[in-house]
Motif scaffolding. Structure first.
Motif, PDB file in Angstrom:
ATOM      1  N   SER A 208     -42.548  68.615 -20.420  1.00  0.00           N
ATOM      2  CA  SER A 208     -41.831  69.871 -20.703  1.00  0.00           C
ATOM      3  C   SER A 208     -42.168  70.413 -22.091  1.00  0.00           C
ATOM      4  O   SER A 208     -41.291  70.731 -22.880  1.00  0.00           O
ATOM      5  N   GLU A 209     -43.478  70.555 -22.339  1.00  0.00           N
ATOM      6  CA  GLU A 209     -43.920  71.002 -23.665  1.00  0.00           C
ATOM      7  C   GLU A 209     -43.846  72.511 -23.820  1.00  0.00           C
ATOM      8  O   GLU A 209     -43.425  73.017 -24.859  1.00  0.00           O
ATOM      9  N   THR A 210     -44.314  73.253 -22.799  1.00  0.00           N
ATOM     10  CA  THR A 210     -44.287  74.708 -22.864  1.00  0.00           C
ATOM     11  C   THR A 210     -43.711  75.254 -21.566  1.00  0.00           C
ATOM     12  O   THR A 210     -43.705  74.581 -20.526  1.00  0.00           O
ATOM     13  N   ILE A 211     -43.264  76.498 -21.602  1.00  0.00           N
ATOM     14  CA  ILE A 211     -42.732  77.133 -20.397  1.00  0.00           C
ATOM     15  C   ILE A 211     -43.818  77.245 -19.341  1.00  0.00           C
ATOM     16  O   ILE A 211     -43.599  76.977 -18.146  1.00  0.00           O
TER      17      ILE A 211
ATOM     18  N   VAL B  66     -44.346  73.861 -17.688  1.00  0.00           N
ATOM     19  CA  VAL B  66     -43.261  73.521 -16.771  1.00  0.00           C
ATOM     20  C   VAL B  66     -43.432  74.266 -15.444  1.00  0.00           C
ATOM     21  O   VAL B  66     -43.307  73.676 -14.355  1.00  0.00           O
TER      22      VAL B  66
ATOM     23  N   HIS C  54     -37.954  68.777 -11.131  1.00  0.00           N
ATOM     24  CA  HIS C  54     -38.464  68.909 -12.494  1.00  0.00           C
ATOM     25  C   HIS C  54     -39.497  67.813 -12.757  1.00  0.00           C
ATOM     26  O   HIS C  54     -39.702  66.903 -11.932  1.00  0.00           O
TER      27      HIS C  54
ATOM     28  N   HIS D 294     -42.518  65.805 -26.757  1.00  0.00           N
ATOM     29  CA  HIS D 294     -42.022  67.189 -26.751  1.00  0.00           C
ATOM     30  C   HIS D 294     -40.650  67.329 -26.090  1.00  0.00           C
ATOM     31  O   HIS D 294     -39.635  67.362 -26.754  1.00  0.00           O
TER      32      HIS D 294
ATOM     33  N   HIS E 218     -38.393  71.870 -23.240  1.00  0.00           N
ATOM     34  CA  HIS E 218     -38.038  72.822 -22.182  1.00  0.00           C
ATOM     35  C   HIS E 218     -37.550  72.067 -20.944  1.00  0.00           C
ATOM     36  O   HIS E 218     -37.878  72.430 -19.812  1.00  0.00           O
TER      37      HIS E 218
ATOM     38  N   LEU F 124     -35.309  70.800 -17.894  1.00  0.00           N
ATOM     39  CA  LEU F 124     -34.467  71.490 -16.923  1.00  0.00           C
ATOM     40  C   LEU F 124     -33.221  70.658 -16.631  1.00  0.00           C
ATOM     41  O   LEU F 124     -33.158  69.477 -16.977  1.00  0.00           O
TER      42      LEU F 124
ATOM     43  N   ASN G 219     -44.522  71.705 -31.896  1.00  0.00           N
ATOM     44  CA  ASN G 219     -43.530  72.488 -31.147  1.00  0.00           C
ATOM     45  C   ASN G 219     -43.427  73.906 -31.678  1.00  0.00           C
ATOM     46  O   ASN G 219     -43.233  74.853 -30.916  1.00  0.00           O
TER      47      ASN G 219
ATOM     48  N   ALA H 102     -44.834  75.043 -28.266  1.00  0.00           N
ATOM     49  CA  ALA H 102     -43.620  75.070 -27.455  1.00  0.00           C
ATOM     50  C   ALA H 102     -42.768  76.300 -27.727  1.00  0.00           C
ATOM     51  O   ALA H 102     -42.016  76.747 -26.870  1.00  0.00           O
TER      52      ALA H 102
ATOM     53  N   GLU I 297     -40.227  76.440 -29.536  1.00  0.00           N
ATOM     54  CA  GLU I 297     -38.840  76.022 -29.434  1.00  0.00           C
ATOM     55  C   GLU I 297     -38.639  74.782 -30.291  1.00  0.00           C
ATOM     56  O   GLU I 297     -39.602  74.086 -30.628  1.00  0.00           O
TER      57      GLU I 297
END
Length: 431
Positions: A205-208, A211, A223, A242, A245, A247, A268, A272, A274
């Motif tokens: 879940s590093e980047t949107i 994901v 997920h 990371h 992101h 879920l 990040n 990311a 975020e």
């Protein structure tokens, strides 16, 4: 104890005396002995291009992976080149005060062996070395059979060289879900089950974009964490980089599996977009979080730099805008009505909190919390001597901010390898 490298006694300054078996070593006036730094996620094979590529998106056609990471890592198929750069990487870790690291190498067996050999030859740093596994959507993709066979051969060789795993141990390393077929993940899970005590690391879940892409590749799972779990890879002690992101349901699953998040605050910021809510994850959810440089997605190999980024990341979670601000309308969806004090209480990390993430929390992540991470009696003596007497840390004679805790904070805020005066691993001085 010189024979075992373990701490046999802890005493205050006024109770320390020279004896026939113990010689007192006095530290410089503005120096501090701290536990050795543990880097919970670092790409040794990306060391050659550190400091470049972080202006690009992670997975675009001309992004960080395609432009820099994959081409550089492909060059490590040359065992001679790999040996040169891994030697340099290991030396850099020691120079920066990193006494233990959780390392990504590449998919190339000979190069991974060279990294293991480099750490063993120097007696530092302690390393969990990962032979990367990936069989799709990348250059030099492995075949399923070759990837699994090389993984087992690497584990066997590494464990044969260091039977206790005290200095070097293997860690199963699927790069991340998009570059691994279900068949490879299933096979790696079976390898993990076969070898008692072997660790697993990957990105999560590093980047949107990552994901969403993973969801398209593994539609049967809610997920990423559930996919890893189904293949037997989200196991006790898994180290996941990371996780910014995640879920719904992933936090609970990570906790149930006793996994650790490798907090990569520098990368990040760049990829990311975020910040990880470290304080909430640790205090509210009971998750384990350790600190990492994520070199070369993070541009610096210094854990001192990573500590500073961890503090800054915690500050971004406290950002608020005045209701009358020109910019408020564009950001009011992020304003949850919390007061400044409440935001500070929920998210604020001090530099000393960051030091804990870089030491004891890192030791816990690699399963060595009872033997590393602090100066408790019985633990192995991995330590860094930080000295403020360098040009980057000023002395303020007769002024404020010269109490010991203030000088240490100066080093944590301003320090670099110039302040890493000595490094010890298992009682032996390696710098």
């Amino acid at each position: 104890d010189d024979a075992t490298g373990r701490i046999v006694d802890v005493a205050r300054d006024d109770n320390i005396v020279n004896t026939a078996t113990h010689k007192v070593v006095e530290l410089p006036e503005r120096a501090f002995l701290v536990p050795g730094f543990v880097d919970a996620h670092v790409h040794a094979s990306q060391y050659p291009f550190a400091g470049t590529g972080i202006d690009r998106p992670l997975m675009a056609e001309d992004g960080f992976l395609a432009k820099h990471a994959f081409p550089t890592e492909s060059m490590f198929a040359d065992a001679g080149r790999a040996r040169v750069w891994y030697d340099a990487f290991v030396d850099e870790m020691i120079r920066q005060g990193t006494t233990c690291a959780v390392v990504y190498a590449t998919q190339h067996r000979a190069g991974c062996d060279a990294l293991v050999d480099a750490a063993l030859a120097r007696g530092a740093p302690r390393c969990l070395v990962g032979k990367v596994s990936m069989d799709r959507l990348c250059p030099d993709a492995e075949t399923l059979e070759a990837s699994l066979a090389d993984q087992e051969a690497f584990i066997d060789r590494t464990r044969g060289l260091d039977k206790t795993g005290d200095l070097v141990a293997p860690i199963i390393t699927p790069r991340f879900l998009p570059t691994c077929t279900p068949e490879l993940l299933k096979g790696l899970g079976e390898v993990a089950a076969k070898y008692d005590g072997v660790f697993v690391q990957t990105h999560l879940s590093e980047t949107i974009d990552e994901v969403d892409f993973s969801k398209s590749l593994f539609p049967d799972f809610p997920h990423d964490a559930a996919a890893l779990d189904a293949f037997g890879l989200l196991r006790d002690g898994a180290i996941l980089a990371h996780c910014v992101h995640m879920l719904p349901g992933e936090i609970e699953l990570l906790k149930a599996r006793n996994a650790t998040i490798a907090h990569c605050p520098s990368s990040n910021f760049y990829f990311a977009k975020e910040a990880l809510p470290v304080k909430q994850l640790v205090q509210r959810h009971g998750l384990r979080v350790a600190l990492a440089t994520d070199l070369a997605g993070g541009y610096s190999p210094s854990m001192l730099c990573a500590m500073r980024y961890a503090v800054l990341a915690s500050k971004t979670l406290q950002f608020r805008r005045h209701a009358a601000s020109t910019f408020f309308a564009a950001t009011k969806d992020k304003d949850d009505g919390m007061t400044e004090d409440a935001l500070r209480e929920a998210h604020d990390l001090t530099h000393f909190d960051a030091l804990h993430l870089a030491t004891q929390a890192g030791a816990d992540a690699v399963g060595r919390g009872s033997s590393l991470g602090s100066f408790d009696v019985g633990k192995q003596f991995d330590a860094v001597l930080l000295d403020a007497d360098a040009a980057n840390v000023r002395r303020f004679e007769g002024g404020t901010a010269e109490a010991p805790e203030d000088v240490l904070q100066k080093i944590l805020c301003l320090g670099d390898d110039r302040n890493v005066a000595r490094v010890y691993v298992n009682g032996g001085q390696v710098k």
